[in-house]
Design an enzyme around this catalytic site. Structure first.
Site, mmCIF file in Angstrom:
data_model
loop_
_atom_site.group_PDB
_atom_site.id
_atom_site.type_symbol
_atom_site.label_atom_id
_atom_site.label_comp_id
_atom_site.label_asym_id
_atom_site.label_seq_id
_atom_site.Cartn_x
_atom_site.Cartn_y
_atom_site.Cartn_z
ATOM 1 N N LYS A 45 0.828 -1.222 0.000
ATOM 2 C CA LYS A 45 0.000 0.000 0.000
ATOM 3 C C LYS A 45 0.856 1.263 0.000
ATOM 4 O O LYS A 45 0.339 2.348 -0.175
ATOM 5 C CB LYS A 45 -0.940 0.002 1.204
ATOM 6 C CG LYS A 45 -1.999 -1.085 1.151
ATOM 7 C CD LYS A 45 -2.876 -1.092 2.385
ATOM 8 C CE LYS A 45 -3.981 -0.099 2.338
ATOM 9 N NZ LYS A 45 -4.927 -0.292 3.465
ATOM 10 N N LYS A 47 2.146 2.633 2.499
ATOM 11 C CA LYS A 47 1.778 3.435 3.672
ATOM 12 C C LYS A 47 2.678 3.066 4.846
ATOM 13 O O LYS A 47 3.116 1.921 4.961
ATOM 14 C CB LYS A 47 0.322 3.150 4.093
ATOM 15 C CG LYS A 47 -0.760 3.763 3.228
ATOM 16 C CD LYS A 47 -2.138 3.571 3.912
ATOM 17 C CE LYS A 47 -3.214 4.416 3.250
ATOM 18 N NZ LYS A 47 -4.508 4.325 3.957
HETATM 19 N N1 C2G Z 1 -12.882 6.640 5.111
HETATM 20 C C1 C2G Z 1 -14.025 7.427 5.102
HETATM 21 N N2 C2G Z 1 -13.920 8.764 5.250
HETATM 22 C C2 C2G Z 1 -12.703 9.338 5.403
HETATM 23 C C3 C2G Z 1 -11.535 8.549 5.423
HETATM 24 C C4 C2G Z 1 -11.650 7.182 5.278
HETATM 25 O O1 C2G Z 1 -15.156 6.908 4.956
HETATM 26 N N3 C2G Z 1 -12.646 10.695 5.529
HETATM 27 C C5 C2G Z 1 -13.035 5.186 4.949
HETATM 28 C C6 C2G Z 1 -12.297 4.642 3.732
HETATM 29 O O2 C2G Z 1 -13.073 4.837 2.551
HETATM 30 C C7 C2G Z 1 -12.163 3.167 4.094
HETATM 31 C C8 C2G Z 1 -11.999 3.216 5.629
HETATM 32 O O3 C2G Z 1 -12.471 4.506 6.053
HETATM 33 O O4 C2G Z 1 -13.362 2.483 3.771
HETATM 34 C C9 C2G Z 1 -10.560 3.029 6.067
HETATM 35 O O5 C2G Z 1 -9.785 4.040 5.468
HETATM 36 P P1 C2G Z 1 -8.236 3.726 5.147
HETATM 37 O O6 C2G Z 1 -7.584 3.219 6.368
HETATM 38 O O7 C2G Z 1 -7.666 4.902 4.423
HETATM 39 O O8 C2G Z 1 -8.419 2.517 4.129
HETATM 40 P P2 C2G Z 1 -7.518 2.214 2.825
HETATM 41 O O9 C2G Z 1 -6.100 2.544 3.098
HETATM 42 O O10 C2G Z 1 -8.215 2.820 1.684
HETATM 43 O O11 C2G Z 1 -7.587 0.603 2.803
HETATM 44 O O12 C2G Z 1 -8.108 -3.566 0.680
HETATM 45 C C10 C2G Z 1 -8.725 -2.322 0.955
HETATM 46 C C11 C2G Z 1 -7.772 -1.393 1.673
HETATM 47 O O13 C2G Z 1 -7.210 -2.021 2.800
HETATM 48 C C12 C2G Z 1 -8.494 -0.121 2.084
#
Ligand code: C2G
Length: 132
Positions: A45, A47
């Site tokens: 990712k 990250k």
């Molecule tokens: N999210 C949200 N609103 C935000 C930030 C995040 O609704 N302002 C949601 C994202 O859309 C996601 C969840 O919170 O559904 C977790 O966010 P992240 O940790 O950034 O997830 P991500 O890195 O996109 O990982 O296989 C799928 C990935 O692991 C998703």
């Protein structure tokens, strides 16, 4: 019992994440959160989470909407997870819209609107500006 599954890094845990988890749980009775491991974050990712996997797992498990936290090690594990945990619904923010439609043959895929105005990047930038 309707079982819901979602995926993410959830770092730094913030209001937008909570709102996602709250809405995901509202779609069923049992919510499984697949939390990205540190290796998955680093290797696939791109990250680097502030809190390591164990810390993020503890925080997610403390949230009233969350029933089970499992590790997310690979992009490709979703199909196996959905089958193993008998998930009826896979939920994720609409920043992923369409990306997981291929799972529609084994569960309902729901993309929820992201919570506007909050992100880990914004938190870091705001803290820097306020010199906290
Ligand atoms: N999210 C949200 N609103 C935000 C930030 C995040 O609704 N302002 C949601 C994202 O859309 C996601 C969840 O919170 O559904 C977790 O966010 P992240 O940790 O950034 O997830 P991500 O890195 O996109 O990982 O296989 C799928 C990935 O692991 C998703």
């Amino acid at each position: 019992m309707i079982r819901v599954i979602t995926y993410g890094t959830f770092d730094l845990l913030h209001y937008g994440h909570i709102q996602l988890l709250k809405r995901a749980k509202a779609l069923g009775d049992y919510l499984i959160v697949a939390c990205s491991t540190d290796d998955f974050n680093a290797l696939e990712k791109g990250k680097h989470a502030y809190h390591d996997f164990e810390e993020r797992k503890v925080m997610l498990e403390s949230i009233r909407y969350v029933d089970l936290v499992i590790p997310e090690n690979h992009w490709e594990q979703k199909r196996d997870d959905i089958i193993k945990y008998q998930a009826d619904i896979m939920v994720i923010g609409d920043d992923w819209k369409g990306k997981f439609d291929y799972l529609n043959d084994i569960c309902k895929v729901v993309y929820l609107p992201r919570t506007e105005g909050i992100s880990t990047t914004k938190i870091k930038n705001d803290l820097e500006k306020s010199h906290i």
